[in-house]
Write an enzyme that holds these catalytic residues in place. Structure first.
Site, PDB file in Angstrom:
ATOM      1  N   LYS A 189       3.286 -32.109  28.444  1.00 58.26           N
ATOM      2  CA  LYS A 189       3.038 -33.548  28.601  1.00 58.26           C
ATOM      3  C   LYS A 189       3.998 -34.099  29.652  1.00 58.26           C
ATOM      4  CE  LYS A 189       2.736 -37.584  25.437  1.00 58.26           C
ATOM      5  NZ  LYS A 189       2.903 -37.986  24.012  1.00 58.26           N
ATOM      6  N   SER A 245       1.167 -39.207  17.931  1.00 55.92           N
ATOM      7  CA  SER A 245       0.701 -38.873  19.288  1.00 55.92           C
ATOM      8  C   SER A 245       0.397 -37.402  19.542  1.00 55.92           C
ATOM      9  CB  SER A 245       1.722 -39.354  20.322  1.00 55.92           C
ATOM     10  OG  SER A 245       1.600 -40.741  20.496  1.00 55.92           O
ATOM     11  N   SER A 254      -0.937 -40.438  22.047  1.00 55.46           N
ATOM     12  CA  SER A 254      -0.734 -40.495  23.482  1.00 55.46           C
ATOM     13  C   SER A 254      -0.787 -39.135  24.187  1.00 55.46           C
ATOM     14  CB  SER A 254       0.624 -41.138  23.762  1.00 55.46           C
ATOM     15  OG  SER A 254       1.670 -40.320  23.295  1.00 55.46           O
TER      16      SER A 254
END
Ligand SMILES: [Zn+2]
Lengths: 490, 101, 506
Positions: free
Chosen positions: A81, A180, A156
């Site tokens: 990420k 997330s 997310s």
């Protein structure tokens, strides 16, 4: 041929590479080709390290050829990420304010991946600074759910989830502050694990809510998640909040997966399950029935403060965020408004132009709840309720080995469906947020599909620092069902 | 529904947050933050008089580092991301808020 | 203790007419920042630096780079506890870190890691020596640990430069109660605190280098027509020497008095102002009119964990506590009979006081050792730019020299010559005295013979000494001089004088 290789899971590809049956270069090239083919549509990646990945793959192949000791992820293409710092490429947090930011150092998890001989192929999209539940808050791109490109991948860590589901990598790292990792894993039909707070170093993870953030694996199988945990878990002297081995030794998560847990006691809160859509509720019931058939005992538990977790979270997380994000001010790095001729205007314009709406909203909320006159009513109150929420878990775990519930009230929703009303978006995190407040680990595993063939996730919690047990419980289910299946990639 | 916060407060918070918000943003945030704060009110249902605040879930204390020198980055790396710099410094526009006689 | 001034002032404005005389007292509290002399910064491994190339001693942590995290420097925490112990503060068993949020370019994270409601220590005092020879206790409210900011330099153009080398340096912030009532007391506290932290070895405490920064909060209590008024509090910044601290207080006292007489302004909520010391103009200059309603939004720093002390931890730290300057000063006066002045000189620096103590325990007479140090040792050290204990001889040698004087082996004035030679060559005092022919003759028979010879040669003087009270003193001095000459200057003056007196029958 290349599809067969892409469809292998992490443990399988790692085995084949380590035994020399296929080379890392092959696996990496195939993965990069898949990214080239699918990413323009899916937008899972914000940046791809083509040359560097090939370079690393060759290095690992040479290591294998010369029979040197290799790491557990030798030669395997992995994604991270884009809120984890890498000393190569950019680290943007999907924010315009960090668009061209080059970190001078690697996050500890990046060091660990490299030490395990992984090939880092790229950095994935996210809601700006990990604030969101759909990845729609990215400052750069809209990641699509590989199951239905009209829908969000969740967030997310939506980019990581989509990349894993779409076979654009074999595993990815996500971060989880209020769900997330677990929620996008659920939306994309993969496995997502949020470790116990303190299990994985946060050094180099760009902070959102520091007392809640944890990095964890996103994979296609439970075994893969266990292997990733073997690589990333452990104490780090650079993170004061990472727990050392004296307090909680790191298990061999992969080795621990074998076998069954006899007399497993599963705690459930019936009314929670009923709060989800009928499809989700049905899938959870079915999953619990599978455990029952394996001899598990189902115990109704009470978590009286669970319902207060969203309110608590949006005080604690935003308060921390308002302070954590104060450093993005156009002085030392990141975006600066060049027109302002005095300092305060430069700060205010740079931040207003660099941050997206959701980030600004959360900074505002966090600043407000900490400001003088409101601290006790909001922040202090939230910390007290946080204690009550933690005791809900502690009390429950006296009666059961694990708690099961849905990951999200619904399956993946359509773009724009919840963006108009931030509060509605916040409320969709109801099942995941409490674990962050309590610091306990949680995992999302695929457990079914709704009427539109969208994946549904089952969430499992166990006590702090018992990820080995949580993974074992998840693996029991995985072995006894046909999941996971993966979205077709054209 | 009465707004939990008014636009004036939102402007003050924006100033404190160093965010130059446009009028329409102030307007929008006032409504949205009010809705969230309204929701947060539900915490008041709970009596927490006897509850200790929990800032950290960890059972961890006294995490120290020995007083040993590690390599610094050096000026070039430190300034590599600077939006504006001279040879050895970060450069910022003039600071007005210091003297307000 | 407090000094009260009565002023009769001729003033020409209207208010003055109804104000025949007023009494006032200055009230000062201090906020002090002391930089700890650890090897590395508070939360990262960057070396502390002074006058390095700007922005060279920085890393992701002290630059506030995204993703970086702080880890406490154990030495810094223990230094701060040690200093707190020396200041008689209660050490908190549980202490934590908070973030103080405000935006400034020298603060890279735009929050400072500091301590808010649970500092490392509370409620103590410092005892300061006053010129009168008495001491005064000044209460200390609290002391806490925090990280320093970097430095902004305002250029002549429209820009400021930012250097973050200093950012993250460990700082001990000490807050006193407003217990000081004169510039002298404030100066005495500043100097005493400097001595204490230097004695403990926790700070270099060099004011010029900004290791110690004093920010006095000054106002006046004015009694007029039986009513007490308080003037608005002024915080003074930019004080970089003891002299400027003292002057700023004297200046503010007069300025606030004048202002009160002119405007009648008194202390109210929020009318605290900040003034800076202008060394060229020798005056304070207004920086900020009103104490802005700062909203620092303190909250516990989630990146750091609390510090919890056990009895054993604190005992271990307490072992590093040394005898403090004021205690030492008292002991030197009480046990060794030194003057308050000499005791002050000897205890100004720990190394000197230790050297003195060592020489005394090696058998040197305290007063003789003191004289040797204060009359010659310090002078030579000063010339060489070093400390007395670094002059090239050890305390034992100094004790030896003191003993030689005491036993009459050499004269007091010769001792200073020997000391200088010891510093130059490192030889023993005995060897130097021999080589330089400074050993005194203590042979009674030889001296008696010399005295008799002198008597024989100077009958008139002998007669004067014995019988002429007007001339006796002068004659005695003359005979003494002659006897010294006969022994080629090596006769022990004490012995000669003794024998002279004896033979003269006086
Ligand atoms: Zn540093």
């Amino acid at each position: 041929m290349s599809n067969e290789i892409l469809n292998l899971n992490l443990i399988e590809i790692a085995h084949l590479i380590s035994t020399g049956e296929i080379t890392s270069l092959q696996a990496t090239q195939i993965t990069l080709d898949a990214i080239e083919k699918h990413n323009p549509n899916i937008n899972a990646y914000l940046s791809v390290f083509n040359e560097q990945a090939i370079e690393q793959a060759k290095k690992v192949d040479a290591k294998i050829a010369s029979k040197q000791t290799i790491g557990p992820l030798a030669g395997v293409p992995i994604a991270v990420k884009d809120n984890m710092c890498t000393a190569f490429g950019t680290t943007t947090c999907a924010s315009k304010i960090l668009e061209n930011f080059h970190s001078p150092y690697n996050a500890t998890v990046i060091e660990k991946l490299l030490a395990a001989d992984a090939v880092i192929v790229g950095k994935t999209n996210l809601d700006e600074f990990a604030m969101g539940s759909s990845t729609e808050n990215s400052g750069f791109a809209q990641t699509k759910n590989p199951w239905d490109t009209q829908r969000v991948p969740g967030g997310s860590s939506g980019g990581s989830a989509a990349a894993v589901a779409a076979r654009m990598c074999y595993a990815a790292l996500g971060s989880d502050t209020g769900g997330s990792i677990r929620q996008p894993a659920s939306f994309c039909g993969i496995v997502g694990l949020k470790p116990t707070y303190g299990r994985v170093s946060r050094y180099g993870l760009v902070a959102y809510g520091s007392s809640l953030d944890q990095i964890g694996p996103m994979t296609r199988t439970v075994g893969d998640a266990a292997l990733m945990m073997n690589v990333i878990a452990g104490h780090d002297e650079r993170d004061s909040t990472s727990v050392n081995a004296d307090l909680a030794p790191v298990a061999d998560y992969k080795a621990d997966l074998c076998g069954q847990i006899k007399n497993l006691k599963i705690g459930i809160v019936t009314k929670f399950n009923e709060g989800a859509t009928p499809d989700v509720c049905g899938a959870i019931k079915d999953a619990i029935a599978v455990y029952k058939s394996m001899g598990a005992e189902i115990i109704e538990i009470d978590m009286p403060h669970f319902d207060y977790s969203i309110a608590t979270y949006y005080i604690v997380a935003t308060a921390e965020a308002s302070s954590n994000l104060a450093r993005y001010d156009g002085v030392h790095y990141g975006y600066r408004n060049k027109d302002a001729d005095e300092l305060v205007a430069m700060y205010s314009k740079s931040r207003a132009e660099g941050f997206g709406q959701e980030v600004k909203r959360r900074i505002m909320l966090g600043t407000y709840v900490l400001s003088s006159g409101y601290y006790d009513a909001y922040y202090l109150k939230a910390l007290k309720v946080r204690n009550l929420i933690r005791s809900d878990y502690t009390n429950a775990f006296e009666k059961c080995d694990c708690i099961m519930m849905p990951v999200a009230p619904s399956t993946a929703f359509k773009f724009g469906e919840k963006t108009a009303d931030p509060l509605q978006m916040y409320l969709s995190d109801i099942y995941t947020i409490a674990a962050n407040l309590a610091g306990v680990p949680g995992i999302s595993i695929p457990c079914g599909y709704d009427s539109q063939n969208l994946p549904i996730g089952l969430q499992i919690f166990t006590p702090a620092f018992t990820e080995h047990k949580m993974l074992k419980i998840a693996a029991m289910y995985e072995k006894n069902t046909n999941f996971p299946k993966l979205p077709e990639m054209k | 529904m009465n707004n939990k916060i008014d636009e004036n407060t939102v402007r003050k918070v924006a100033k404190l947050s160093r965010l130059a918000l446009a009028d329409n943003e102030i307007h929008e945030f006032t409504a949205q933050l009010s809705a969230v704060l309204e929701y947060i009110e539900k915490l008041k249902e709970l009596n927490t008089d006897a509850v200790e605040p929990l800032a950290h879930c960890l059972p961890v204390k006294n995490v120290f580092r020995p007083d040993e020198v590690r390599d610094s980055l050096g000026t070039d790396k430190a300034l590599a991301n600077a939006p504006q710099r001279d040879e050895n410094h970060f450069i910022v526009p003039k600071i007005l808020d210091e003297v307000s006689a | 203790m407090t000094k009260e001034f009565v002023v009769k002032k001729l003033v020409f404005n209207k208010l003055a007419k109804i104000m025949s005389d007023i009494k006032y007292k200055v009230i000062v509290g201090l906020e002090i920042h002391v930089q700890l002399c650890t090897k590395t910064k508070m939360f990262c491994g960057c070396a502390l630096s002074f006058a390095q190339q700007p922005n060279s001693r920085v890393c992701p942590v002290c630059l506030g780079m995204p993703g970086s995290l702080p880890v406490m420097n154990k030495q810094a925490v223990e230094f701060s506890i040690l200093a707190a112990m020396a200041l008689n503060l209660e050490i908190a068993r549980f202490t934590k870190w908070d973030r103080k949020n405000y935006y400034y370019p020298d603060l890279p994270k735009n929050y400072q890691i500091s301590q808010y409601d649970l500092p490392i220590s509370n409620k103590g005092y410092i005892e300061i020596p006053l010129e009168s020879g008495q001491t005064k206790k000044i209460r200390i409210t609290r002391a806490h640990l925090e990280e320093d900011a970097g430095k902004n330099t305002h250029t002549s153009g429209d820009y400021s430069q930012v250097d973050l080398n200093r950012a993250g340096t460990p700082l001990l912030e000490i807050v006193t109660e407003p217990d000081m009532n004169s510039a002298e007391e404030v100066r005495a506290l500043a100097i005493e605190l400097q001595r204490i932290v230097r004695y403990l070895g926790v700070s270099e405490a060099d004011m010029q280098k900004g290791h110690m920064r004093f920010e006095p909060n000054i106002n006046l209590a004015i009694t007029k027509d039986g009513i007490e008024y308080r003037t608005p509090i002024v915080e003074v910044k930019n004080l970089n020497s003891f002299r400027t601290i003292e002057r700023s207080i004297i200046y503010e006292t007069q300025r606030q008095l004048d202002e009160f007489i002119e405007t009648g302004k008194t202390l109210k909520m929020g009318n605290k102002s900040t003034r800076g010391w202008d060394d060229d103009k020798q005056m304070t200059v207004l920086q900020r009119e009103k104490e802005e309603a700062h909203d620092y939004r303190y909250f516990p720093d989630p990146d750091l964990v609390p510090v919890v002390w056990t009895d054993e931890d604190l005992e271990r730290i307490r072992k590093n506590l040394v005898e403090l300057p004021i205690e030492k000063r008292k002991r030197f006066i009480d046990n060794f009979g030194l003057s308050s002045y000499d005791a002050g000189v000897l205890t100004d620096e720990k190394s000197l006081s230790d050297f003195f103590d060592e020489a005394v325990s090696a058998g040197g007479d305290p007063k003789r050792v003191c004289n040797l140090i204060t009359q010659t040792g310090l002078k030579i050290a000063n010339e060489k730019g070093c400390k007395v204990n670094e002059l090239g001889f050890d305390a034992k040698a100094l004790a030896q020299l003191a003993k030689m004087v005491e036993e009459g082996t050499i004269g007091a004035s010769s001792a200073n010559i020997v000391l200088a030679e010891m510093a130059a060559t490192g030889q023993t005092p005995d060897a130097i005295a021999q080589a330089k022919n400074l050993i005194q003759k203590n042979d009674t028979a030889e001296i008696e013979a010399a005295v008799e010879a002198v008597f024989a040669e100077n009958e008139q003087a002998v007669d004067d000494a014995k019988n002429n009270p007007k001339k006796a003193q002068k004659a005695l001095g003359f005979l003494m001089g002659q006897a010294m000459r006969k022994t080629k200057g090596q006769g022990n003056p004490k012995l000669i004088s003794q024998i002279l007196n004896q033979k003269l029958g006086i």
